[in-house]
Design an enzyme around this catalytic site. Sequence first.
Site, PDB file in Angstrom:
ATOM      1  N   HIS A   1     -10.936  10.126   7.464  1.00 46.73           N
ATOM      2  CA  HIS A   1     -10.718   8.679   7.560  1.00 46.73           C
ATOM      3  C   HIS A   1     -10.132   8.230   8.896  1.00 46.73           C
ATOM      4  O   HIS A   1     -10.631   7.292   9.502  1.00 46.73           O
ATOM      5  CB  HIS A   1      -9.787   8.256   6.421  1.00 46.73           C
TER       6      HIS A   1
ATOM      7  N   ARG B   1      -0.654   9.016   2.154  1.00 49.56           N
ATOM      8  CA  ARG B   1      -2.026   9.512   2.033  1.00 49.56           C
ATOM      9  C   ARG B   1      -2.129  11.028   2.102  1.00 49.56           C
ATOM     10  O   ARG B   1      -2.962  11.634   1.430  1.00 49.56           O
ATOM     11  CB  ARG B   1      -2.897   8.880   3.121  1.00 49.56           C
TER      12      ARG B   1
ATOM     13  N   ARG C   1      -0.408   8.577   9.471  1.00 49.94           N
ATOM     14  CA  ARG C   1      -0.354   7.114   9.650  1.00 49.94           C
ATOM     15  C   ARG C   1       0.067   6.409   8.364  1.00 49.94           C
ATOM     16  O   ARG C   1      -0.461   6.694   7.287  1.00 49.94           O
ATOM     17  CB  ARG C   1      -1.727   6.607  10.079  1.00 49.94           C
TER      18      ARG C   1
ATOM     19  N   HIS D   1      -8.677  10.063   3.775  1.00 50.21           N
ATOM     20  CA  HIS D   1      -8.386   9.011   2.805  1.00 50.21           C
ATOM     21  C   HIS D   1      -8.584   9.579   1.407  1.00 50.21           C
ATOM     22  O   HIS D   1      -9.614  10.189   1.118  1.00 50.21           O
ATOM     23  CB  HIS D   1      -9.287   7.792   3.000  1.00 50.21           C
TER      24      HIS D   1
ATOM     25  N   GLU E   1       0.835  -1.196   0.000  1.00 49.00           N
ATOM     26  CA  GLU E   1       0.000   0.000   0.000  1.00 49.00           C
ATOM     27  C   GLU E   1       0.870   1.247   0.000  1.00 49.00           C
ATOM     28  O   GLU E   1       2.096   1.176   0.133  1.00 49.00           O
ATOM     29  CB  GLU E   1      -0.950  -0.020   1.203  1.00 49.00           C
TER      30      GLU E   1
END
Length: 520
Positions: free
Chosen positions: A350, A289, A385, A242, A117
């Site tokens: 998110h 992100r 994160r 997100h 990811e």
Amino acid sequence: MMMTTNYLVIGSGVAGLTFSIKIAEKFPDREVIIITKSDEEESNTKYAQGGVAVVLDTQSDSFEKHIKDTLIAGDGLCDEGVVKMVVEEGPKRLKELLLWGANFDVDGSGDFDLGKEGGHSEYRVVHHKDITGYEIERALLKCVHQLPNITILSHHFAIDLVTNHHIKNVKSDTISCYGAYVLDQKTGHIFTIKANSTLLASGGVGCVYGHTTNPKIATGDGIAMAYRAKAKIKDMEFIQFHPTALYEAKGESSFLISEAVRGFGAYLRNKNGYRFMPDYDARAELASRDIVSQSIDRELKKSGENHVYLDCTHLDIKDFKNHFPNIYEKCLEHHIDVAKDWIPVVPASHYLCGGIEVDKDGKTSVSNLFACGECTRTGLHGANRLASNSLLEALVYAHNIFRFHSSHEYGTLTIEIPDWNDEGTTIPEEHVLIQHNLKQLQALMRDYVGIVRSNKRLKRAIKHLELIYNEVEDLYRESKITTSLCELRNMVNVAHLIIGQSLERTENKGGYFNIDNVKK
């Protein structure tokens, strides 16, 4: 009415359930009460699509690589000791999940089918299709139901923590927690649960923004209760948006198009079909992100459009359906054929990287009060994160809290706790007042405290929030308790923390971007 328990757990996601299973197995003669305001399986965990980031393939991957990726995403604000601890504990905690019956995808050789990811340098995300959280929740709940000393109270809402200021005869400079006042949502009855130890595992704050990938229960209740109990709250300005939530013209809750779809090879395009991410970052769609969300925000501001697109049409559709069956079906429900159509996407609130400040044992600044999961600020995430580190964090910290309780005795509480007093209050006749203030609050946060902020907008947000706060507090004092009123009150508290701590930050880091902090 008064209930007494050894351990009170507020929240039924991976954090709360993991601790409950471990402590109940260790001490079969002690009672655990889990309260959750919805069905027992409803939590942020349930909606976690990506997986658990954990180093398993030591030939290509290493703890050092995972640590480095986490530190890069956190943009200099991670606690390196915490990052090292969480990453190195990962394989042990995953092994426990497997023993508890959680299933994860494997390849033809029987090895874990590891995903990659945004922000990860290697394939290390263990997953179950695109419903990893749902699978973990299923396995944990099955274990919980096999333990007779755990009681789950569904549809019970924690109104406030019981602390010194509720009790007349307690004189101490140290604030302590003695349990919680709880609303039985089916009967409307409010009672006290007295506990030797209380764990907040209450999830995130996404609903403060309205447009969110979180479920409707994510209203920041645990953080607000801890704040009112004078616990330390930190890093609330770091809201992770997100980048790719399914754009829906109607409705506020947004369906998440997993980060793993971009890891699988999908491209982000504007309305003209231009693939724009390489203009912003060398990692393109696999940038972290915060960068992807800010890049999309800039594209939308330039074009005036409401969304961009995620293009999966060049991918192997058979493999896509195998990896992301839930996403594929959801798109079809919206008349989007992933094989031929681009998916309209937009950033949505998110994940919260900050929260209740805890140490490595999950202890808060309030005695007898612990916290775990998204409601906490552990130091792992820093300013942003790294994808799929959140389930890992919850597993590791739930274990640490269990380990601490295993070696520290909490004596039975002998103090008297007064019953909840709602004399003079009436049932709110105009629910429209709650809904009106809720919509105002969410619009305020989206417009003034979103992906890109400014001091001017933040200061205006404070003034507008003050008006909402006063009206909500008046309602709270005059009305009998309802869940919707308490949730609104909690969201106002959370908004206050986000705005105030945003103004205190004078340097852009990770998920926080203020145009006034850009050096001219």
